[in-house]
Design an enzyme around this catalytic site. Structure first.
Site, PDB file in Angstrom:
ATOM      1  N   ASN A   1      -2.849  -6.567  -5.528  1.00 52.15           N
ATOM      2  CA  ASN A   1      -3.656  -6.702  -4.324  1.00 52.15           C
ATOM      3  C   ASN A   1      -2.932  -7.685  -3.414  1.00 52.15           C
ATOM      4  O   ASN A   1      -3.073  -8.899  -3.538  1.00 52.15           O
ATOM      5  CB  ASN A   1      -5.056  -7.218  -4.681  1.00 52.15           C
ATOM      6  CG  ASN A   1      -5.966  -7.305  -3.464  1.00 52.15           C
ATOM      7  OD1 ASN A   1      -5.524  -7.209  -2.325  1.00 52.15           O
ATOM      8  ND2 ASN A   1      -7.254  -7.489  -3.705  1.00 52.15           N
ATOM      9  N   SER A   2      -2.124  -7.162  -2.512  1.00 52.58           N
ATOM     10  CA  SER A   2      -1.282  -8.026  -1.678  1.00 52.58           C
ATOM     11  C   SER A   2      -2.103  -8.852  -0.697  1.00 52.58           C
ATOM     12  O   SER A   2      -1.629  -9.883  -0.208  1.00 52.58           O
ATOM     13  CB  SER A   2      -0.247  -7.182  -0.919  1.00 52.58           C
ATOM     14  OG  SER A   2      -0.899  -6.220  -0.113  1.00 52.58           O
TER      15      SER A   2
ATOM     16  N   GLY B   1       0.840  -1.195   0.000  1.00 53.22           N
ATOM     17  CA  GLY B   1       0.000   0.000   0.000  1.00 53.22           C
ATOM     18  C   GLY B   1       0.869   1.235   0.000  1.00 53.22           C
ATOM     19  O   GLY B   1       0.750   2.099   0.864  1.00 53.22           O
TER      20      GLY B   1
ATOM     21  N   ASP C   1      -5.679   1.652   5.595  1.00 59.62           N
ATOM     22  CA  ASP C   1      -7.075   2.033   5.810  1.00 59.62           C
ATOM     23  C   ASP C   1      -7.553   1.490   7.153  1.00 59.62           C
ATOM     24  O   ASP C   1      -7.411   0.290   7.418  1.00 59.62           O
ATOM     25  CB  ASP C   1      -7.955   1.463   4.694  1.00 59.62           C
ATOM     26  CG  ASP C   1      -7.699   2.151   3.359  1.00 59.62           C
ATOM     27  OD1 ASP C   1      -7.183   3.275   3.365  1.00 59.62           O
ATOM     28  OD2 ASP C   1      -8.028   1.554   2.320  1.00 59.62           O
TER      29      ASP C   1
ATOM     30  N   GLU D   1       0.934  10.414   3.973  1.00 57.89           N
ATOM     31  CA  GLU D   1       0.008  10.401   5.106  1.00 57.89           C
ATOM     32  C   GLU D   1       0.687  10.869   6.384  1.00 57.89           C
ATOM     33  O   GLU D   1       0.101  11.577   7.198  1.00 57.89           O
ATOM     34  CB  GLU D   1      -0.564   8.992   5.301  1.00 57.89           C
ATOM     35  CG  GLU D   1      -1.628   8.609   4.300  1.00 57.89           C
ATOM     36  CD  GLU D   1      -2.871   9.477   4.400  1.00 57.89           C
ATOM     37  OE1 GLU D   1      -3.284   9.799   5.537  1.00 57.89           O
ATOM     38  OE2 GLU D   1      -3.434   9.837   3.355  1.00 57.89           O
TER      39      GLU D   1
ATOM     40  N   GLU E   1       0.784  -1.321  -4.840  1.00 55.66           N
ATOM     41  CA  GLU E   1      -0.345  -0.396  -4.736  1.00 55.66           C
ATOM     42  C   GLU E   1      -1.474  -0.904  -5.618  1.00 55.66           C
ATOM     43  O   GLU E   1      -1.247  -1.298  -6.760  1.00 55.66           O
ATOM     44  CB  GLU E   1       0.088   1.010  -5.165  1.00 55.66           C
ATOM     45  CG  GLU E   1      -1.024   2.028  -5.256  1.00 55.66           C
ATOM     46  CD  GLU E   1      -1.752   2.243  -3.939  1.00 55.66           C
ATOM     47  OE1 GLU E   1      -3.000   2.199  -3.956  1.00 55.66           O
ATOM     48  OE2 GLU E   1      -1.086   2.444  -2.898  1.00 55.66           O
TER      49      GLU E   1
END
Length: 288
Positions: A164-165, A106, A187, A264, A129
């Site tokens: 999509n890990s 991600g 998330d 972030e 990602e």
């Protein structure tokens, strides 16, 4: 009479202007914006290797191809097609002199990835990602940085792919391949019915235990205390991990980078928020 180009047309015009991968200008993030959340349970039309042995890493790290395979010329123009061929068992590709051993799951817009690459020059780093536009931005960012720093040979050890890990991590990495995994500001999925989509869980921790070598570290950071406690609780309960002491944690150079270099993390700093950090070491497997 045609009017001015709309947002989508501007995006396409900008991307077309960058085709060829020879520009030293860093990509503009505004042309690669995408909603923050993606449904990890959807298909997403993803392409992935059927096993780590079928992965064409040479397309991502051309500078690390084994000398015996240097005559090969892997194309980076159509990586999706390369992966489709691999999935069907049709591809023969050169091998790397070393394995990927650091994964940023991600990776977002790649802040941590490009910050760590010069600090870990002897390791191959991979950003994973799920969002298409964001992945493309990181790939363009790395291309430009490689050209900017070509004389110094920097950023050749960093790459990014769309994946999509939560579904396909073992398709990319073999057992005990990784020395570090980063889970930065994942998330939070606050609602209880959404907890199954969290990047840390009993099942996923077993997959991390599979791909991380004994002594390797899983790095976590979040600004949500509830998620922090969730991740700590799940890793501590897992027999393959132990929590790293705070003294050792604060001495780790990667922790400082993780706090300050992700997009972030910078946002949390601007908002005077808290950052909760926890590291977990992969333990040796017990004897049979």
């Amino acid at each position: 009479m045609a009017g001015p180009p709309n947002k989508k047309q501007k995006r396409e015009q900008y991307k077309n202007s960058r085709e060829g991968g020879s520009t030293t200008e860093l990509p503009k993030k505004k042309f690669y914006r995408q909603r923050a959340h993606a449904n990890v349970f959807s298909d997403h039309d993803l392409v992935y290797p059927i096993s780590p042995a079928h992965m064409n890493w040479a397309s991502y790290y051309p500078a690390y191809i084994k000398p015996s395979d240097s005559k090969a010329n892997p194309s980076t123009d159509n990586l999706a097609e390369d992966l489709r061929n691999q999935h069907l068992g049709r591809a023969a590709f050169p091998q790397l002199a070393q394995d990927v051993e650091v994964a940023d799951i991600g990776c977002g817009f790649g802040g941590l990835l490009v910050a760590l690459a010069p600090r870990l020059p002897n390791s191959l780093l991979l950003g994973m990602e799920i969002r298409t536009q964001v992945t493309e931005y990181v790939q363009e960012r790395i291309k430009a940085l490689r050209i900017q720093k070509s004389t110094e040979g920097l950023y050749r050890n960093a790459a990014c792919l769309r994946a999509n890990s939560m579904k396909f991590l073992p398709n990319f990495f073999k057992k005990a391949q990784l020395s570090k995994i980063f889970l930065c500001f994942p998330d939070p999925h606050f609602k209880a019915r959404k907890h199954k989509a969290r990047i840390v869980s009993t099942t996923l921790n077993s997959e991390y235990a599979y791909v991380v070598r004994p002594g390797g570290i899983v790095y976590t950071i979040t600004d949500v205390e509830d998620l922090h406690l969730w991740m700590v609780g799940h890793f501590v309960k897992h027999l393959s991990f132990e929590r790293v002491s705070e003294t050792e944690q604060e001495a780790d150079e990667c922790v400082g980078v993780m706090r300050t270099e992700t997009e972030e993390g910078q946002k949390v700093t601007r908002n005077n928020g808290q950052k909760f950090v926890a590291l977990f070491r992969r333990l040796e497997d017990p004897p049979w």
